[in-house]
Design a protein around this motif. Structure first.
Motif, short mmCIF file in Angstrom:
data_model
loop_
_atom_site.label_atom_id
_atom_site.label_comp_id
_atom_site.label_asym_id
_atom_site.label_seq_id
_atom_site.Cartn_x
_atom_site.Cartn_y
_atom_site.Cartn_z
N GLN A 1 0.53 -8.57 -4.55
CA GLN A 1 -0.03 -8.30 -5.87
C GLN A 1 0.68 -7.14 -6.57
OE1 GLN A 1 -4.06 -7.44 -4.65
NE2 GLN A 1 -3.66 -5.25 -4.39
N GLY A 2 1.41 -6.35 -5.82
CA GLY A 2 2.12 -5.22 -6.40
C GLY A 2 1.29 -3.95 -6.37
N THR A 3 2.00 -2.82 -6.35
CA THR A 3 1.34 -1.52 -6.40
C THR A 3 2.07 -0.65 -7.40
OG1 THR A 3 0.50 0.34 -5.09
CG2 THR A 3 2.65 -0.53 -4.46
N MET A 4 1.33 -0.03 -8.29
CA MET A 4 1.94 0.80 -9.34
C MET A 4 2.17 2.21 -8.79
SD MET A 4 3.03 1.05 -12.42
CE MET A 4 3.56 2.47 -13.42
N VAL A 5 3.39 2.69 -8.95
CA VAL A 5 3.74 4.04 -8.51
C VAL A 5 4.22 4.82 -9.72
CG1 VAL A 5 5.23 5.43 -7.04
CG2 VAL A 5 4.36 3.23 -6.21
N THR A 6 3.60 5.94 -9.97
CA THR A 6 4.00 6.83 -11.06
C THR A 6 4.64 8.08 -10.48
OG1 THR A 6 2.19 6.02 -12.45
CG2 THR A 6 3.18 8.13 -13.06
N VAL A 7 5.77 8.45 -11.06
CA VAL A 7 6.47 9.66 -10.63
C VAL A 7 6.31 10.71 -11.73
CG1 VAL A 7 8.61 10.68 -9.81
CG2 VAL A 7 8.11 8.25 -9.38
N SER A 8 5.57 11.74 -11.42
CA SER A 8 5.29 12.78 -12.41
C SER A 8 4.88 14.06 -11.70
CB SER A 8 4.17 12.32 -13.35
OG SER A 8 3.81 13.36 -14.24
N SER A 9 5.24 15.17 -12.32
CA SER A 9 4.85 16.45 -11.77
C SER A 9 3.46 16.85 -12.23
CB SER A 9 5.87 17.53 -12.16
OG SER A 9 6.01 17.57 -13.57
N SER B 1 0.84 -1.19 0.00
CA SER B 1 0.00 0.00 0.00
C SER B 1 0.88 1.24 0.00
CB SER B 1 -0.94 0.02 1.20
OG SER B 1 -0.22 -0.01 2.41
N GLY B 2 0.31 2.32 -0.56
CA GLY B 2 1.06 3.57 -0.64
C GLY B 2 0.49 4.43 -1.74
N PRO B 3 1.12 5.56 -2.01
CA PRO B 3 0.60 6.47 -3.03
C PRO B 3 0.78 5.90 -4.43
CG PRO B 3 2.72 7.23 -2.26
CD PRO B 3 2.35 6.08 -1.39
N THR B 4 -0.14 6.25 -5.31
CA THR B 4 -0.01 5.82 -6.70
C THR B 4 0.73 6.86 -7.53
OG1 THR B 4 -2.16 6.80 -7.22
CG2 THR B 4 -2.13 4.46 -6.61
N LEU B 5 0.77 8.08 -7.01
CA LEU B 5 1.41 9.17 -7.74
C LEU B 5 2.26 9.99 -6.77
CD1 LEU B 5 1.66 10.84 -10.40
CD2 LEU B 5 -0.32 12.17 -9.58
N ASP C 1 11.83 6.10 -11.66
CA ASP C 1 11.41 5.20 -10.58
C ASP C 1 9.97 4.74 -10.75
OD1 ASP C 1 13.27 7.39 -8.48
OD2 ASP C 1 13.88 5.36 -9.10
N THR C 2 9.32 5.18 -11.81
CA THR C 2 7.97 4.71 -12.11
C THR C 2 8.00 3.20 -12.34
OG1 THR C 2 7.24 6.81 -13.04
CG2 THR C 2 6.09 4.81 -13.79
N ALA C 3 7.20 2.48 -11.56
CA ALA C 3 7.26 1.02 -11.61
C ALA C 3 6.15 0.42 -10.76
CB ALA C 3 8.61 0.53 -11.08
#
Lengths: 118, 109
Positions: A110-118, A7-11, A91-93
């Motif tokens: 199951q994994g969590t998708m994290v996107t790094v974007s401004s 769990s955590g932020p997606t963006l 680091d988007t992954a």
């Protein structure tokens, strides 16, 4: 039955710190030989190991990311937390946590998708 | 640093055929510390083999692992439709403790 869930932020924005939590059940992280690790996978790319914490609180980090990573455990809450500083778009992954036993990751979240974007 | 090189990058085969996947290490790896994973699209990886040749719980016996030193092999004796996926090898050592190979995709011919 062992289960793990990330769990955590997606963006997250560039330069921010990412904090991911792995909540698990079916095992104790105080059992000898057991560990929990973090692995990530950029879209369409291979798996990359990040960090591993053992039952005795020994910690191991990927050399290329060591300066940015911290892994901790809360045995009473059955949680492992990974922090990664100074996030960048590369680091988007998808970030996975997994149970470590017999020198392999035998059960994965199951994994969590994290996107790094401004 | 131990680097794992998997070959081929893609393997095109038909159901029922035999698949042979290679994982080569840049330095010797203890056989106890070599694992194989299967990953299907949109899913987390699944452990197939640990200790180079021991099948994980619930893994069919058509999957087998072998090898030692720097050369390891995953063999699927007869491909079933559900076996078409990406396969990764992983080693556990001292520096760095854990590395994954780049993967081999087994696709339907």
């Amino acid at each position: 039955q062992i289960t793990l869930k990330e769990s955590g932020p997606t963006l997250v924005k560039p330069t921010q710190t990412l904090t991911l939590t792995c909540t698990f059940s079916g095992f104790s992280l105080s059992t000898s030989g057991v560990g929990v690790g973090w692995i990530r996978q950029p879209p369409g790319k291979a798996l990359e190991w990040l960090a591993l914490i053992y039952w005795d609180d020994d910690k191991r980090y990927s050399p290329s990311l060591k300066s940015r990573l911290t892994i901790t455990k809360d045995t009473s809450k059955n949680q492992v937390v990974l922090t990664m500083t100074n996030m960048d778009p590369v680091d988007t992954a998808t970030y996975y946590c997994a149970h470590w036993r017999r020198d392999a990751f035998d059960i994965w979240g199951q994994g969590t998708m994290v996107t790094v974007s401004s | 640093e131990i680097v794992l090189t998997q070959s081929p990058g893609t393997l095109s085969l038909s159901p029922g055929e035999r698949a042979t996947l290679s994982c080569r290490a840049s330095q010797s790896v203890s056989s106890s510390y070599l694992a194989w994973y299967q990953q299907k699209p949109g899913q987390a990886p699944r452990l197939l083999i640990y200790g180079a040749s021991s099948r994980a719980t619930g893994i069919p016996d058509r999957f087998s692992g072998s090898g030692s030193g720097t050369d390891f092999t995953l063999t699927i004796s007869r491909l079933e439709p559900e076996d078409f996926a990406v396969y990764y090898c992983q080693q556990y050592g001292s520096s760095p403790p854990i590395t994954f190979g780049g993967g081999t995709k087994v696709e339907i011919k």
